[in-house]
Design a protein around this motif. Structure first.
Motif, PDB file in Angstrom:
ATOM      1  N   TYR A 247      53.988  34.218  51.387  1.00 38.67           N
ATOM      2  CA  TYR A 247      52.623  34.413  50.894  1.00 38.67           C
ATOM      3  C   TYR A 247      52.439  35.798  50.261  1.00 38.67           C
ATOM      4  CZ  TYR A 247      50.735  30.191  53.123  1.00 38.67           C
ATOM      5  OH  TYR A 247      50.444  28.900  53.483  1.00 38.67           O
ATOM      6  N   SER A 248      53.170  36.780  50.770  1.00 42.96           N
ATOM      7  CA  SER A 248      52.995  38.145  50.273  1.00 42.96           C
ATOM      8  C   SER A 248      54.082  38.556  49.277  1.00 42.96           C
ATOM      9  CB  SER A 248      52.996  39.136  51.447  1.00 42.96           C
ATOM     10  OG  SER A 248      54.238  39.091  52.134  1.00 42.96           O
ATOM     11  N   SER A 249      54.953  37.621  48.892  1.00 40.16           N
ATOM     12  CA  SER A 249      56.053  37.971  47.997  1.00 40.16           C
ATOM     13  C   SER A 249      55.586  38.037  46.544  1.00 40.16           C
ATOM     14  CB  SER A 249      57.180  36.950  48.114  1.00 40.16           C
ATOM     15  OG  SER A 249      56.793  35.704  47.557  1.00 40.16           O
TER      16      SER A 249
END
Length: 271
Positions: A247-249
């Motif tokens: 999700y944070s990539s």
């Protein structure tokens, strides 16, 4: 295609996002000795740390993929004092397992391009890759029992997962040679290619597998490789943790931004 820093027993080249590791002792059908084992480990470490490399193909120089362990090593093992045989063997096994594990757990897709005979440890080396493509002239054999040995390069783990337990027992107990058409039918390999296009076909497949987000592939591979030993709940849990990372990539954020931009453009064109 760009060659990496030189090795003696292998070569490592890169072409775009795909690296090719070639076992390069054709005079002994690429049999693995201690020096080659160390070079393979060094090359795998280099590939793992290079973010520009997204997939790896492993193949053999000359007529064979890999004939297994080096005969000279077997002779040396027999010549040591009896009291040293066990510990020497244990150390050699440890190094072999380190090499196979490094290839199996490489956080990038791996393809074995089996260009000729893959016997014993050579067969294990192919099976520990994510995918196996064999030339139509290649052969595979779990030939350990023909030397009074057991498969010590991971074959007893990888082969049953590909062909089932009963078929794996038959192949290991007999040590017989398997041709590509049968290997494909059994699930021992994934594709067969003409010998003259094998490496190009394997590299093309590797390039195709390189297109998706590397982080998502690495996380998926890590979980999939454990999935037969885990419960469904454990797989779900690992998947949730991996998804939180994704999700944070940057890959995910860029993909969502591009998707939203295309959607906005379509809506604008429709108004």
């Amino acid at each position: 295609m760009q060659p990496d820093a030189p090795f003696d027993a292998i070569t490592l080249t890169t072409d775009g996002s795909v690296a090719t590791l070639t076992l390069n002792r054709p005079e002994v059908r690429n049999a693995i000795d201690d020096a080659m084992r160390g070079e393979i480990l060094s090359a795998l470490d280099r590939v793992a740390r290079d973010d520009a490399i997204h997939a790896l193909v492993i193949t053999g120089a000359g007529k064979g993929f890999c004939s297994g362990g080096d005969v000279k090593g077997m002779q040396a093992r027999l010549s040591v004092p009896p009291g040293e045989v066990a510990m020497n063997g244990w150390r050699r096994q440890h190094r072999t397992h380190h090499m196979v594990s490094a290839l199996h757990t490489l956080p990038k897709p791996t393809i074995a391009a089996v260009n000729g005979a893959a016997a014993g440890l050579g067969c294990d080396l192919a099976l520990c890759c994510d995918f196996v493509v064999a030339a139509d002239t290649a052969t595979l054999a779990m030939s350990y029992v023909l030397r009074g040995l057991v498969p010590d390069g991971g074959g007893m783990y990888f082969l049953p997962r590909r062909v089932g337990l009963a078929r794996a027992k038959e192949l290991i107990f007999s040590g017989r040679t398997v041709r590509p058409d049968e290997a494909l039918r059994l699930g021992m390999i994934d594709r067969v290619s003409p010998a003259d296009t094998l490496l190009a076909d394997a590299r093309a497949w590797a390039a195709e597998l390189s297109l998706a987000a590397p982080g998502a592939i690495a996380l998926s591979k890590t979980i999939l490789d454990q999935s037969f030993e885990l419960t469904a709940e454990q797989v779900f849990s690992l998947g949730s943790q991996a998804q939180a990372i994704c999700y944070s990539s940057k890959d995910h954020l860029d993909s969502v931004a591009a998707f939203l931009a295309r959607s906005a453009a379509r809506r604008g064109g429709a108004s």
